[in-house]
Write an enzyme that holds these catalytic residues in place. Structure first.
Site, PDB file in Angstrom:
ATOM      1  CE  LYS A 117      -3.991  -2.040  -0.132  1.00  0.00           C
ATOM      2  NZ  LYS A 117      -3.564  -3.445  -0.214  1.00  0.00           N
ATOM      3  CB  ILE A 118      -0.060   4.803  -0.655  1.00  0.00           C
ATOM      4  CG1 ILE A 118       0.696   5.985  -1.243  1.00  0.00           C
ATOM      5  CG2 ILE A 118      -0.952   5.167   0.512  1.00  0.00           C
ATOM      6  CD1 ILE A 118      -0.158   6.903  -2.075  1.00  0.00           C
TER       7      ILE A 118
END
Length: 382
Positions: free
Chosen positions: A194-195
């Site tokens: 994820k980011i």
């Protein structure tokens, strides 16, 4: 070209800074390595401050957050939950955990998220039967904001609460409001791709203090208030560890930089892929929306190429570049055979033509050009 001539270029690897070590060292020095501790409290405050949510519960996965969120909304055995078909399986699995059944809704073509028209159709039909679904799960796919005004208005019209699956969308906004804060409950994922990441982890956000309290209780084995171990309800071992929360604290300080870089990478792909008419980069943002561009995705145009996404993916592999198909629609998954589905052709077409390209925030401009160069070898120029 041999696949070992370049270092592996991954789809979306973790991107750590230096601040994470400060929180980890402090936790170890203070012997706060058990599942609870000050990093958890701090991480929850950080998420609330960034998103504007009033309450946050840090958990060990986004899936756990969806499970608890649906339970807070009253989902139970025999209920139905409306779920977009075009999403990762973790969006729908918790529906089954609770003994309920997912009803799948197709995408719309602009954002690739749940189609408002089909959502209304599903709610109207089930209202006529006298059996409305217990909840709607709204996903912001690949960090792209869904059509929030229309979707929320439809949900409110039928009185069905919304769980907002923003697992891929931390850092995305609509009308400058962070995603994850539009529904009755919102969830985030901090998985390794994820980011931002906590290695593995997730969070549930809500503006209802009693729901946050209930989620914490359920996530810690639903232990009753007593000096001994007493339990009157089924609970779960879902809390995030204090060590991993420390990684999250360091990562939260970098979130805007990570969003900025992923958006730059998306813009570079858009510009550099213009000479390839067989490639459509997408989707574009709606007005007043900001996507975090967690992953840059492309669609192949069949009028310009006979190649399949799998053939393109395998070609990229020869350059040691990881790519991935778009999510296979859930209504096509053997796990959900027989589930009611509204539409399906849009997300099926997206799956059949789409591919995710490397998008990690640590990518350099040279890395992006490397992907483009490999694509130009196999796809026709205009």
């Amino acid at each position: 070209m041999r696949s070992d001539e370049y270092d592996r270029l991954y789809l979306s690897p973790p991107h750590l800074g230096r601040h994470e070590l400060n929180y980890l060292h402090k936790a170890i020095e203070d012997n706060w390595v058990a599942p609870v501790g000050p990093n958890i409290d701090g991480f929850e405050r950080d998420i609330c401050q960034y998103t504007g949510a009033q309450h946050c519960v840090a958990l060990n996965s986004g899936t756990a957050a969806i499970h608890l969120g649906l339970q807070l909304l009253g989902v139970g055995p025999g209920d139905e939950v409306l779920v977009p078909s075009f999403t990762f399986v973790a969006t729908a699995n918790p529906v089954r955990y609770l003994g309920a059944e997912p009803v799948f809704i197709d995408s719309e073509t602009d954002t690739w998220n749940i189609c408002p028209g089909l959502l209304r159709e599903a709610l109207t039909e089930r209202s006529r039967r006298g059996r409305l679904p217990k909840a709607i799960v709204l996903v912001h796919l690949y960090g792209m904001p869904a059509r929030l005004p229309e979707l929320l208005a439809i949900a409110a019209e039928f009185g069905v609460p919304v769980l907002e699956d923003a697992a891929e969308a931390l850092g995305s906004t609509f009308q400058k409001q962070p995603l994850g804060t539009f529904g009755a409950v919102g969830i985030f994922s901090f998985n390794g791709n994820k980011i931002i990441t906590t290695s593995g982890g997730g969070a549930l956000v809500t503006n209802k203090s009693e729901w946050a309290q209930q989620a914490r209780w359920l996530a810690t084995q639903a232990r009753d208030a007593a000096p001994h171990y007493q339990h009157s309800a089924v609970g779960y071992n879902y809390r995030l560890s204090n060590l991993l929360a420390g990684i999250g604290r360091g990562q939260m300080g970098l979130i805007e930089d990570r969003v900025k870089r992923r958006r730059e990478i998306y813009a570079q792909y858009c510009e550099l892929l213009k000479p390839l008419p067989a490639v459509q980069v997408g989707p574009a943002e709606l007005p007043n929306a900001r996507a975090n561009r967690w992953l840059t995705t492309i669609l192949l145009r069949p009028e310009h190429t006979n190649l399949s996404p799998e053939e393109v993916r395998q070609h990229l592999e020869t350059h040691n570049i990881e790519a991935r198909p778009l999510w296979k629609p859930l209504h096509l998954q053997p796990l959900f055979a027989g589930c009611a589905t509204y539409g399906g052709s849009v997300c099926e077409d997206l799956f059949n033509r789409g591919l995710c390209l490397p998008s990690g925030s640590a990518m350099t401009d040279a890395h992006v050009r490397r992907v483009i160069s490999a694509l130009k070898e196999i796809l026709p120029a205009g």
